[in-house]
Design a protein around this motif. Sequence first.
Motif, PDB file in Angstrom:
ATOM      1  N   GLU A   1       1.135  -1.205  -0.354  1.00 48.65           N
ATOM      2  CA  GLU A   1       0.027  -0.352   0.155  1.00 48.65           C
ATOM      3  C   GLU A   1       0.990   1.640   0.143  1.00 48.65           C
ATOM      4  N   GLY A   2       1.698   1.896   1.210  1.00 50.14           N
ATOM      5  CA  GLY A   2       2.326   2.709   0.979  1.00 50.14           C
ATOM      6  C   GLY A   2       3.797   3.214   1.094  1.00 50.14           C
ATOM      7  N   ARG A   3       4.573   4.223   0.964  1.00 47.62           N
ATOM      8  CA  ARG A   3       5.690   4.146   1.163  1.00 47.62           C
ATOM      9  C   ARG A   3       6.969   3.896   2.190  1.00 47.62           C
ATOM     10  N   SER A   4       6.532   3.609   3.020  1.00 47.07           N
ATOM     11  CA  SER A   4       6.480   2.611   4.429  1.00 47.07           C
ATOM     12  C   SER A   4       6.843   1.558   4.458  1.00 47.07           C
ATOM     13  N   ASP A   5       6.042   1.310   4.204  1.00 48.37           N
ATOM     14  CA  ASP A   5       5.518  -0.878   3.720  1.00 48.37           C
ATOM     15  C   ASP A   5       6.644  -1.206   3.048  1.00 48.37           C
ATOM     16  N   LYS A   6       6.866  -0.275   1.907  1.00 45.18           N
ATOM     17  CA  LYS A   6       7.610  -0.759   0.365  1.00 45.18           C
ATOM     18  C   LYS A   6       9.337  -0.659   1.569  1.00 45.18           C
ATOM     19  N   LYS A   7       9.357   0.322   1.932  1.00 44.14           N
ATOM     20  CA  LYS A   7      10.531   0.457   2.632  1.00 44.14           C
ATOM     21  C   LYS A   7      10.779  -0.183   4.006  1.00 44.14           C
ATOM     22  N   LYS A   8      10.082  -1.349   4.714  1.00 38.61           N
ATOM     23  CA  LYS A   8       9.959  -2.304   5.641  1.00 38.61           C
ATOM     24  C   LYS A   8      10.584  -2.720   4.647  1.00 38.61           C
ATOM     25  N   ILE A   9       9.298  -3.660   4.024  1.00 41.00           N
ATOM     26  CA  ILE A   9       9.680  -4.728   3.062  1.00 41.00           C
ATOM     27  C   ILE A   9      11.411  -4.601   2.452  1.00 41.00           C
ATOM     28  N   GLU A  10      11.816  -3.748   1.923  1.00 42.46           N
ATOM     29  CA  GLU A  10      12.857  -3.507   0.880  1.00 42.46           C
ATOM     30  C   GLU A  10      14.093  -4.485   2.263  1.00 42.46           C
ATOM     31  N   SER A  11      13.947  -3.819   3.122  1.00 36.56           N
ATOM     32  CA  SER A  11      14.765  -4.176   4.181  1.00 36.56           C
ATOM     33  C   SER A  11      15.256  -5.377   4.510  1.00 36.56           C
TER      34      SER A  11
ATOM     35  N   CYS B   1       4.237   0.673  -4.650  1.00 35.43           N
ATOM     36  CA  CYS B   1       3.119   0.771  -4.032  1.00 35.43           C
ATOM     37  C   CYS B   1       1.517   1.335  -4.767  1.00 35.43           C
ATOM     38  N   THR B   2       0.895   1.028  -4.084  1.00 38.17           N
ATOM     39  CA  THR B   2      -0.459   1.932  -4.011  1.00 38.17           C
ATOM     40  C   THR B   2      -1.342   2.981  -4.316  1.00 38.17           C
ATOM     41  N   ASN B   3      -0.362   3.066  -2.577  1.00 34.92           N
ATOM     42  CA  ASN B   3      -0.796   4.282  -2.252  1.00 34.92           C
ATOM     43  C   ASN B   3      -2.170   4.479  -1.965  1.00 34.92           C
ATOM     44  N   GLY B   4      -3.301   3.485  -1.242  1.00 32.98           N
ATOM     45  CA  GLY B   4      -4.602   3.420  -1.395  1.00 32.98           C
ATOM     46  C   GLY B   4      -5.022   2.395  -2.475  1.00 32.98           C
ATOM     47  N   THR B   5      -5.803   3.331  -2.726  1.00 30.48           N
ATOM     48  CA  THR B   5      -6.842   2.577  -4.084  1.00 30.48           C
ATOM     49  C   THR B   5      -6.342   2.571  -5.079  1.00 30.48           C
TER      50      THR B   5
END
Length: 114
Positions: free
Chosen positions: A11-21, A31-35
């Motif tokens: 969904e979001g940038r913070s999710d992406k950062k967490k997964i990338e790490s 990221c979809t940034n919501g819908t």
Amino acid sequence: MMEHEKVIIVEGRSDKKKIESLIKEPVEIVCTNGTISLSRMDEFIEQFYDKDVYILVDADAAGEKLRRQLQREFPQAEHLYIDRAYREVATAPTQHLAAILLSAHIDVNADYLR
């Protein structure tokens, strides 16, 4: 540019950062940034039609709505679920996320599995 064979939709940038790490192999994280608008969805379909798509969204109403939307367009996608107790991908413990990714055969940094 290197082609990624695996794509994780979050969904979001913070999710992406967490997964990338956590991830050790080249995986595209989107990221979809919501819908997602229909035009953006069409882009996704075109971009990812020949790739392994994983869907990892928050365990809340917005996340479930997005998951249903993505499921219609990517019936072959693999759905990854975080424990409902954590609600958000970004705030879920790294160890929990690493185990989920590993179970989907995504190579994660072993340090996070301790």
